[in-house]
Design a protein around this motif. Structure first.
Motif, PDB file in Angstrom:
ATOM      1  N   PRO A 100       0.834  -1.204   0.000  1.00 50.38           N
ATOM      2  CA  PRO A 100       0.000   0.000   0.000  1.00 50.38           C
ATOM      3  C   PRO A 100       0.869   1.255   0.000  1.00 50.38           C
ATOM      4  CG  PRO A 100      -0.681  -1.541   1.724  1.00 50.38           C
ATOM      5  CD  PRO A 100       0.636  -2.023   1.209  1.00 50.38           C
ATOM      6  N   VAL A 101       0.351   2.333  -0.541  1.00 52.95           N
ATOM      7  CA  VAL A 101       1.144   3.565  -0.648  1.00 52.95           C
ATOM      8  C   VAL A 101       1.693   4.000   0.703  1.00 52.95           C
ATOM      9  CG1 VAL A 101       0.976   6.044  -1.122  1.00 52.95           C
ATOM     10  CG2 VAL A 101       0.026   4.405  -2.752  1.00 52.95           C
ATOM     11  N   GLU A 102       0.868   3.916   1.748  1.00 50.77           N
ATOM     12  CA  GLU A 102       1.313   4.405   3.052  1.00 50.77           C
ATOM     13  C   GLU A 102       2.426   3.542   3.654  1.00 50.77           C
ATOM     14  OE1 GLU A 102      -2.291   1.748   3.931  1.00 50.77           O
ATOM     15  OE2 GLU A 102      -1.574   3.112   2.354  1.00 50.77           O
ATOM     16  N   GLU A 103       2.620   2.341   3.105  1.00 47.43           N
ATOM     17  CA  GLU A 103       3.682   1.458   3.588  1.00 47.43           C
ATOM     18  C   GLU A 103       4.814   1.296   2.577  1.00 47.43           C
ATOM     19  OE1 GLU A 103       1.900  -2.260   4.632  1.00 47.43           O
ATOM     20  OE2 GLU A 103       0.382  -1.339   5.926  1.00 47.43           O
ATOM     21  N   PHE A 104       4.681   1.958   1.426  1.00 48.56           N
ATOM     22  CA  PHE A 104       5.644   1.780   0.339  1.00 48.56           C
ATOM     23  C   PHE A 104       6.926   2.558   0.657  1.00 48.56           C
ATOM     24  CE2 PHE A 104       7.229   1.016  -3.784  1.00 48.56           C
ATOM     25  CZ  PHE A 104       6.351   0.187  -4.484  1.00 48.56           C
ATOM     26  N   ASP A 105       8.036   1.852   0.676  1.00 48.36           N
ATOM     27  CA  ASP A 105       9.326   2.469   0.973  1.00 48.36           C
ATOM     28  C   ASP A 105       9.687   3.468  -0.128  1.00 48.36           C
ATOM     29  OD1 ASP A 105      11.930   3.128   1.560  1.00 48.36           O
ATOM     30  OD2 ASP A 105      12.741   1.104   1.323  1.00 48.36           O
ATOM     31  N   PRO A 106       9.880   4.753   0.190  1.00 48.73           N
ATOM     32  CA  PRO A 106      10.206   5.744  -0.837  1.00 48.73           C
ATOM     33  C   PRO A 106      11.474   5.412  -1.625  1.00 48.73           C
ATOM     34  CG  PRO A 106       9.536   6.839   1.184  1.00 48.73           C
ATOM     35  CD  PRO A 106       9.679   5.383   1.514  1.00 48.73           C
ATOM     36  N   ASP A 107      12.450   4.812  -0.967  1.00 44.77           N
ATOM     37  CA  ASP A 107      13.674   4.440  -1.680  1.00 44.77           C
ATOM     38  C   ASP A 107      13.386   3.347  -2.715  1.00 44.77           C
ATOM     39  OD1 ASP A 107      15.211   6.244  -0.258  1.00 44.77           O
ATOM     40  OD2 ASP A 107      15.797   4.778   1.266  1.00 44.77           O
ATOM     41  N   ARG A 108      12.501   2.422  -2.365  1.00 50.20           N
ATOM     42  CA  ARG A 108      12.121   1.366  -3.313  1.00 50.20           C
ATOM     43  C   ARG A 108      11.350   1.965  -4.492  1.00 50.20           C
ATOM     44  NH1 ARG A 108      14.138  -3.685  -4.238  1.00 50.20           N
ATOM     45  NH2 ARG A 108      12.539  -5.073  -5.084  1.00 50.20           N
ATOM     46  N   PHE A 109      10.481   2.917  -4.202  1.00 50.02           N
ATOM     47  CA  PHE A 109       9.730   3.613  -5.251  1.00 50.02           C
ATOM     48  C   PHE A 109      10.700   4.265  -6.233  1.00 50.02           C
ATOM     49  CE2 PHE A 109       7.443   7.035  -7.244  1.00 50.02           C
ATOM     50  CZ  PHE A 109       6.127   6.607  -7.353  1.00 50.02           C
ATOM     51  N   ALA A 110      11.688   4.976  -5.708  1.00 48.33           N
ATOM     52  CA  ALA A 110      12.655   5.669  -6.569  1.00 48.33           C
ATOM     53  C   ALA A 110      13.495   4.679  -7.369  1.00 48.33           C
ATOM     54  CB  ALA A 110      13.556   6.557  -5.717  1.00 48.33           C
ATOM     55  N   LEU A 111      13.856   3.556  -6.751  1.00 49.06           N
ATOM     56  CA  LEU A 111      14.641   2.528  -7.448  1.00 49.06           C
ATOM     57  C   LEU A 111      13.885   1.986  -8.645  1.00 49.06           C
ATOM     58  CD1 LEU A 111      17.082   0.552  -7.553  1.00 49.06           C
ATOM     59  CD2 LEU A 111      15.742  -0.975  -6.074  1.00 49.06           C
ATOM     60  N   ILE A 112      12.609   1.683  -8.456  1.00 47.13           N
ATOM     61  CA  ILE A 112      11.798   1.158  -9.553  1.00 47.13           C
ATOM     62  C   ILE A 112      11.726   2.162 -10.693  1.00 47.13           C
ATOM     63  CG2 ILE A 112       9.425   0.540 -10.186  1.00 47.13           C
ATOM     64  CD1 ILE A 112       9.230  -0.872  -7.444  1.00 47.13           C
ATOM     65  N   HIS A 113      11.585   3.421 -10.381  1.00 48.54           N
ATOM     66  CA  HIS A 113      11.539   4.445 -11.426  1.00 48.54           C
ATOM     67  C   HIS A 113      12.885   4.604 -12.134  1.00 48.54           C
ATOM     68  CE1 HIS A 113       7.604   6.741 -11.322  1.00 48.54           C
ATOM     69  NE2 HIS A 113       7.413   5.700 -10.532  1.00 48.54           N
ATOM     70  N   ARG A 114      13.970   4.461 -11.404  1.00 51.22           N
ATOM     71  CA  ARG A 114      15.289   4.569 -12.058  1.00 51.22           C
ATOM     72  C   ARG A 114      15.490   3.437 -13.056  1.00 51.22           C
ATOM     73  NH1 ARG A 114      17.133   5.628  -6.829  1.00 51.22           N
ATOM     74  NH2 ARG A 114      18.282   3.658  -6.711  1.00 51.22           N
ATOM     75  N   ILE A 115      15.103   2.228 -12.675  1.00 57.29           N
ATOM     76  CA  ILE A 115      15.312   1.070 -13.550  1.00 57.29           C
ATOM     77  C   ILE A 115      14.335   1.069 -14.721  1.00 57.29           C
ATOM     78  CG2 ILE A 115      15.131  -1.459 -13.667  1.00 57.29           C
ATOM     79  CD1 ILE A 115      16.163  -1.512 -10.760  1.00 57.29           C
ATOM     80  N   MET A 116      13.091   1.445 -14.480  1.00 52.89           N
ATOM     81  CA  MET A 116      12.038   1.216 -15.471  1.00 52.89           C
ATOM     82  C   MET A 116      11.627   2.448 -16.260  1.00 52.89           C
ATOM     83  SD  MET A 116       9.820  -1.474 -13.171  1.00 52.89           S
ATOM     84  CE  MET A 116       8.361  -1.221 -14.132  1.00 52.89           C
ATOM     85  N   LEU A 117      12.122   3.635 -15.879  1.00 56.04           N
ATOM     86  CA  LEU A 117      11.793   4.840 -16.629  1.00 56.04           C
ATOM     87  C   LEU A 117      13.033   5.667 -16.952  1.00 56.04           C
ATOM     88  CD1 LEU A 117       9.707   6.614 -17.948  1.00 56.04           C
ATOM     89  CD2 LEU A 117       9.221   7.651 -15.714  1.00 56.04           C
ATOM     90  N   GLN A 118      13.860   5.915 -15.933  1.00 54.63           N
ATOM     91  CA  GLN A 118      15.067   6.693 -16.205  1.00 54.63           C
ATOM     92  C   GLN A 118      16.044   5.918 -17.089  1.00 54.63           C
ATOM     93  OE1 GLN A 118      17.436   7.764 -12.760  1.00 54.63           O
ATOM     94  NE2 GLN A 118      18.517   9.362 -13.871  1.00 54.63           N
TER      95      GLN A 118
END
Length: 258
Positions: A96-114
């Protein structure tokens, strides 16, 4: 531009870079493009898997952590004469968003979009100079629809759809196309690895996840096979695809038809 000898495989003389080539969809894409004559650069974060994939297709292994821009730059892709780029690498995290680790969120975006942006940026000058190139991004039905507990993955795939369209517009006059392939749930380690997280997030047993969660919105009640995705990728790189640009190929078993 490479001219094709009559009777030669359709991608003979082309060099294809496939990310996440060590397993799943990426491995199937590497094998399919190699079967059609391409020289494959099999990139994976796992060196052993990259080496094994490259050996299987008679290509070359590249090892890099795509979450690190410096590692991408160190590959020196601008001088490799890459004709086809398949952005496939990805990871997943379910919470869930309220439990989602912000560092994990950023990692996924670096790999899959950046990383797809940086890889395209590196290979485009060579494609433009050659007057030919194919960018294919393995997106997802989640580039068009959302699912609970997948905020990072869904937003990254939506972003990838937008990036592909921009690349399509910029490359159109230069012989370079950009398209996405959007499967539903594919029989890969990535999907198998999220079953426990899905069971926990939805409060159900693991053996109910496939039917109750993963395939609940899919009229065709089966997982997509990696080779199905690979054949669609190959079509977008082969003859007859030159006017296919900025498109999104849904392979979702009817999910988005509802």
């Amino acid at each position: 531009m490479t001219s094709l000898t009559p009777g030669a495989p359709e991608l003979a003389g082309r060099t294809a870079l496939v990310t996440g080539a060590g397993s799943g969809i990426g491995r199937a894409v590497a094998e399919t493009l190699a079967d059609r004559g391409a020289t494959v650069l099999a990139l994976d974060v796992d060196g052993d898997r990259a080496t094994e994939a490259a050996r299987a297709v008679g290509g070359e292994a590249l090892v890099a952590d795509l979450s690190d821009p410096a590692a991408i730059d160190a590959l020196g892709l601008g001088s490799r004469g890459i004709d086809v780029l398949v952005n496939n690498a990805g990871i997943q995290h379910v919470a869930p968003v309220e439990e989602f680790d912000p560092d994990r969120f950023a990692l996924i975006h670096r790999i899959m979009l950046q990383a797809p942006f940086l890889l395209a940026r590196a290979v485009l000058p060579g494609m433009y100079a050659a007057g030919w190139g194919r960018l294919v991004h393995v997106s997802s039905v989640h580039g068009h629809r959302a699912s609970a507990y997948k905020s990072a993955y869904v937003s990254a795939k939506h972003g990838l759809e937008g990036l592909s369209k921009v690349l399509a517009l910029e490359g159109a006059a230069k012989g370079v196309t950009s398209n996405t392939v959007c499967p539903g749930y594919v029989r890969t380690p990535l999907v198998e690895g999220q079953i426990a997280d899905q069971a926990r997030s939805h409060g159900i047993p693991e053996d109910e996840v496939l039917d109750t969660v993963l395939l609940a919105r899919t009229p065709v009640k089966r997982l997509v096979e990696p080779d199905e995705v690979a054949r669609t990728v190959a079509y977008l790189c082969g003859p007859g695809s030159q006017s296919v640009n900025g498109s999104s190929f849904l392979m979702d078993g009817g999910w988005t038809a509802q």
